[in-house]
Design an enzyme around this catalytic site. Structure first.
Site, mmCIF file in Angstrom:
data_model
loop_
_atom_site.group_PDB
_atom_site.id
_atom_site.type_symbol
_atom_site.label_atom_id
_atom_site.label_comp_id
_atom_site.label_asym_id
_atom_site.label_seq_id
_atom_site.Cartn_x
_atom_site.Cartn_y
_atom_site.Cartn_z
ATOM 1 N N CYS A 27 -0.368 4.132 2.173
ATOM 2 C CA CYS A 27 -0.133 3.911 3.604
ATOM 3 C C CYS A 27 1.329 4.141 3.975
ATOM 4 O O CYS A 27 1.637 4.754 4.990
ATOM 5 C CB CYS A 27 -0.480 2.475 3.990
ATOM 6 S SG CYS A 27 -2.044 1.893 3.353
ATOM 7 N N ASP A 28 2.239 3.627 3.172
ATOM 8 C CA ASP A 28 3.627 3.517 3.622
ATOM 9 C C ASP A 28 4.639 4.357 2.844
ATOM 10 O O ASP A 28 5.807 4.421 3.242
ATOM 11 C CB ASP A 28 4.058 2.041 3.582
ATOM 12 C CG ASP A 28 3.242 1.202 4.564
ATOM 13 O OD1 ASP A 28 2.829 1.758 5.600
ATOM 14 O OD2 ASP A 28 3.011 0.011 4.298
ATOM 15 N N CYS A 77 0.826 -1.201 0.000
ATOM 16 C CA CYS A 77 0.000 0.000 0.000
ATOM 17 C C CYS A 77 0.868 1.262 0.000
ATOM 18 O O CYS A 77 1.412 1.643 1.043
ATOM 19 C CB CYS A 77 -0.925 -0.027 1.217
ATOM 20 S SG CYS A 77 -1.922 1.449 1.410
HETATM 21 C C1 LIG Z 1 0.928 -3.852 5.258
HETATM 22 C C2 LIG Z 1 -0.263 -2.916 5.248
HETATM 23 C C3 LIG Z 1 -0.140 -1.648 5.775
HETATM 24 C C4 LIG Z 1 -1.242 -0.783 5.781
HETATM 25 N N1 LIG Z 1 -1.078 0.449 6.339
HETATM 26 C C5 LIG Z 1 -2.137 1.285 6.368
HETATM 27 C C6 LIG Z 1 -1.996 2.588 6.922
HETATM 28 O O1 LIG Z 1 -0.922 2.973 7.372
HETATM 29 N N2 LIG Z 1 -3.087 3.394 6.932
HETATM 30 C C7 LIG Z 1 -4.291 2.992 6.412
HETATM 31 O O2 LIG Z 1 -5.248 3.768 6.471
HETATM 32 N N3 LIG Z 1 -4.441 1.782 5.866
HETATM 33 C C8 LIG Z 1 -3.407 0.918 5.820
HETATM 34 N N4 LIG Z 1 -3.541 -0.298 5.237
HETATM 35 C C9 LIG Z 1 -4.826 -0.639 4.624
HETATM 36 C C10 LIG Z 1 -5.812 -1.066 5.720
HETATM 37 O O3 LIG Z 1 -5.192 -2.040 6.533
HETATM 38 C C11 LIG Z 1 -7.077 -1.638 5.090
HETATM 39 O O4 LIG Z 1 -7.659 -0.687 4.224
HETATM 40 C C12 LIG Z 1 -8.085 -1.975 6.188
HETATM 41 O O5 LIG Z 1 -7.506 -2.912 7.082
HETATM 42 C C13 LIG Z 1 -9.358 -2.568 5.605
HETATM 43 O O6 LIG Z 1 -10.172 -2.942 6.668
HETATM 44 P P1 LIG Z 1 -11.289 -4.072 6.497
HETATM 45 O O7 LIG Z 1 -11.856 -4.249 7.849
HETATM 46 O O8 LIG Z 1 -12.188 -3.718 5.385
HETATM 47 O O9 LIG Z 1 -10.536 -5.378 6.023
HETATM 48 P P2 LIG Z 1 -9.338 -6.202 6.666
HETATM 49 O O10 LIG Z 1 -8.474 -5.378 7.525
HETATM 50 O O11 LIG Z 1 -8.731 -6.923 5.516
HETATM 51 O O12 LIG Z 1 -10.070 -7.267 7.608
HETATM 52 C C14 LIG Z 1 -10.786 -8.338 7.072
HETATM 53 C C15 LIG Z 1 -11.204 -9.252 8.200
HETATM 54 O O13 LIG Z 1 -12.080 -10.245 7.673
HETATM 55 C C16 LIG Z 1 -11.722 -11.486 8.212
HETATM 56 N N5 LIG Z 1 -12.209 -12.541 7.331
HETATM 57 C C17 LIG Z 1 -11.880 -12.818 6.045
HETATM 58 N N6 LIG Z 1 -12.539 -13.911 5.617
HETATM 59 C C18 LIG Z 1 -13.316 -14.324 6.667
HETATM 60 C C19 LIG Z 1 -14.215 -15.401 6.867
HETATM 61 N N7 LIG Z 1 -14.463 -16.320 5.917
HETATM 62 N N8 LIG Z 1 -14.819 -15.523 8.077
HETATM 63 C C20 LIG Z 1 -14.599 -14.614 9.055
HETATM 64 N N9 LIG Z 1 -13.751 -13.572 8.916
HETATM 65 C C21 LIG Z 1 -13.114 -13.440 7.736
HETATM 66 C C22 LIG Z 1 -10.213 -11.439 8.361
HETATM 67 O O14 LIG Z 1 -9.766 -12.409 9.305
HETATM 68 C C23 LIG Z 1 -10.060 -10.000 8.874
HETATM 69 O O15 LIG Z 1 -10.231 -9.991 10.269
HETATM 70 C C24 LIG Z 1 -2.472 -1.188 5.225
HETATM 71 C C25 LIG Z 1 -2.607 -2.474 4.684
HETATM 72 C C26 LIG Z 1 -1.521 -3.333 4.691
HETATM 73 C C27 LIG Z 1 -1.664 -4.727 4.110
#
Ligand SMILES: Cc1cc2nc3c(=O)[nH]c(=O)nc-3n(C[C@H](O)[C@H](O)[C@H](O)COP(=O)(O)OP(=O)(O)OC[C@H]3O[C@@H](n4cnc5c(N)ncnc54)[C@H](O)[C@@H]3O)c2cc1C
Length: 308
Positions: A135-136, A132
């Site tokens: 993000c980084d 990302c």
């Molecule tokens: C390395 C990295 C660094 C980042 N740094 C930043 C940053 O500095 N600032 C920023 O704003 N964003 C950052 N991001 C982006 C940010 O992390 C994501 O946009 C955010 O986490 C999305 O949130 P979400 O809850 O939609 O999904 P996710 O965080 O992907 O969470 C998905 C969840 O769904 C669960 N899940 C999936 N399938 C199933 C299933 N079948 N049953 C039950 N649960 C399930 C997973 O276990 C997880 O808990 C970064 C991403 C990465 C990879």
């Protein structure tokens, strides 16, 4: 036991939906999934989530959200949803061996970044390996950056990263690019971007120092291998939305991202979306949290309209 709200996923979207629905007295159940805390649990310092002037570690941020939701009565269940039946009410979700029944569902299962699958890649995520740029990128001011990929996102990430890095090398395994002409031209005309085609990454250094210091590259045509110094290694080869468990019951686009029917609504009344599982554009912690808030409010209003 019939639940009011079950939230699939414990990232920013799921945790925020849990805070809002717990405060609305709906006693939500959050299914954590195999990646408890979601993508932020993979990273180190998060500097762009509002409210933390000195930044906050990703795992701490999501853990705080979880505690906040638990304080209002949200329950968390370890495990993943492995099957779903959204054809009749109540909806049914299978977690391990058990079917859970619920009146509404919030899908916050995220979209997992595609990685290259290199031995050291996962160990260095958050220590120089990222998926990302928004993000980084800021951490790599005046540093050497490498971007892997040949599509529009790789071009976009590479262009964006030239704001920070002193040089950005774009590595692509083929000669031809999937990226649109306009995105490719923009990258080609950027004097800070160097292109390395027909090249693959064989290894990333240096796990021993817990930091990216360089990579081993191989030219796929000549077979030649060589090392290059790198500080930031950005993998931009796409994301996989976690929607396979819905077996086509939820409308998605061809890549599997949920198609929104407006607000947080999916094609099934009572099933809502939140976060990266529907968002191929912003993919940020704050936008996922905002989407979690929207989904929880919609679920609450839906239940109220049903006469809860
Ligand atoms: C390395 C990295 C660094 C980042 N740094 C930043 C940053 O500095 N600032 C920023 O704003 N964003 C950052 N991001 C982006 C940010 O992390 C994501 O946009 C955010 O986490 C999305 O949130 P979400 O809850 O939609 O999904 P996710 O965080 O992907 O969470 C998905 C969840 O769904 C669960 N899940 C999936 N399938 C199933 C299933 N079948 N049953 C039950 N649960 C399930 C997973 O276990 C997880 O808990 C970064 C991403 C990465 C990879």
């Amino acid at each position: 036991m019939l639940r009011n709200v079950v939230i699939i996923g414990s990232g920013c979207a799921g945790n925020t939906a849990a805070i809002y629905s717990a405060r609305a007295n709906l006693k939500p159940l959050v299914i954590s999934g195999h990646e408890a805390g979601g993508q932020l649990s993979l990273t180190t310092l998060v500097e762009n989530f509002p409210g933390f002037p000195d930044g906050i570690n990703g795992p701490d941020l999501v853990e705080n959200m979880k505690k906040q939701a638990q304080n209002f009565g949200a329950e968390y269940l370890h495990g993943a949803v492995i099957d779903t039946d959204l054809s009749t009410r109540p909806f049914r979700l299978k977690v391990e061996d058990e079917w859970i029944e619920t009146r509404t569902v919030i899908i916050a299962s995220g979209a997992s970044a595609r990685w290259l699958g290199l031995p050291n890649e996962q160990k260095l995520i958050g220590h120089g390996v990222s998926s990302c740029a928004t993000c980084d990128g800021f951490f790599y001011r005046e540093k050497k950056i490498m971007v892997i990929g040949g599509g529009d996102s790789a071009m976009e990430e590479a262009n964006f990263l030239t704001r920070f890095g002193r040089q950005v090398t774009l590595v692509h395994r083929r000669e031809e690019f999937r990226a649109s002409k306009i995105m490719l031209d923009r990258a080609r005309h950027n004097p800070k971007i160097k292109f390395l085609t027909n090249t693959v990454v064989e290894d990333i250094y240096d796990v021993g120092h817990h930091l990216v210091t360089g990579v081993r590259l191989r030219n796929t045509r000549s077979g030649e291998t060589w090392d290059e110094e790198v500080d930031g290694f950005f993998v931009a080869i796409g994301h996989i939305p976690n929607t396979a468990i819905f077996n086509g019951q939820i409308s998605t686009d061809p890549d599997g991202y949920i198609l929104s029917q407006g607000g947080a609504r999916t094609n099934i009344p009572g099933v809502f979306h939140a976060g990266d599982v529907q968002d191929r554009v912003y993919r940020q912690a704050i936008s996922a949290s905002g989407a979690g808030c929207m989904a929880a409010i919609e679920a609450e209003r839906y239940l109220e309209a049903e006469g809860d």
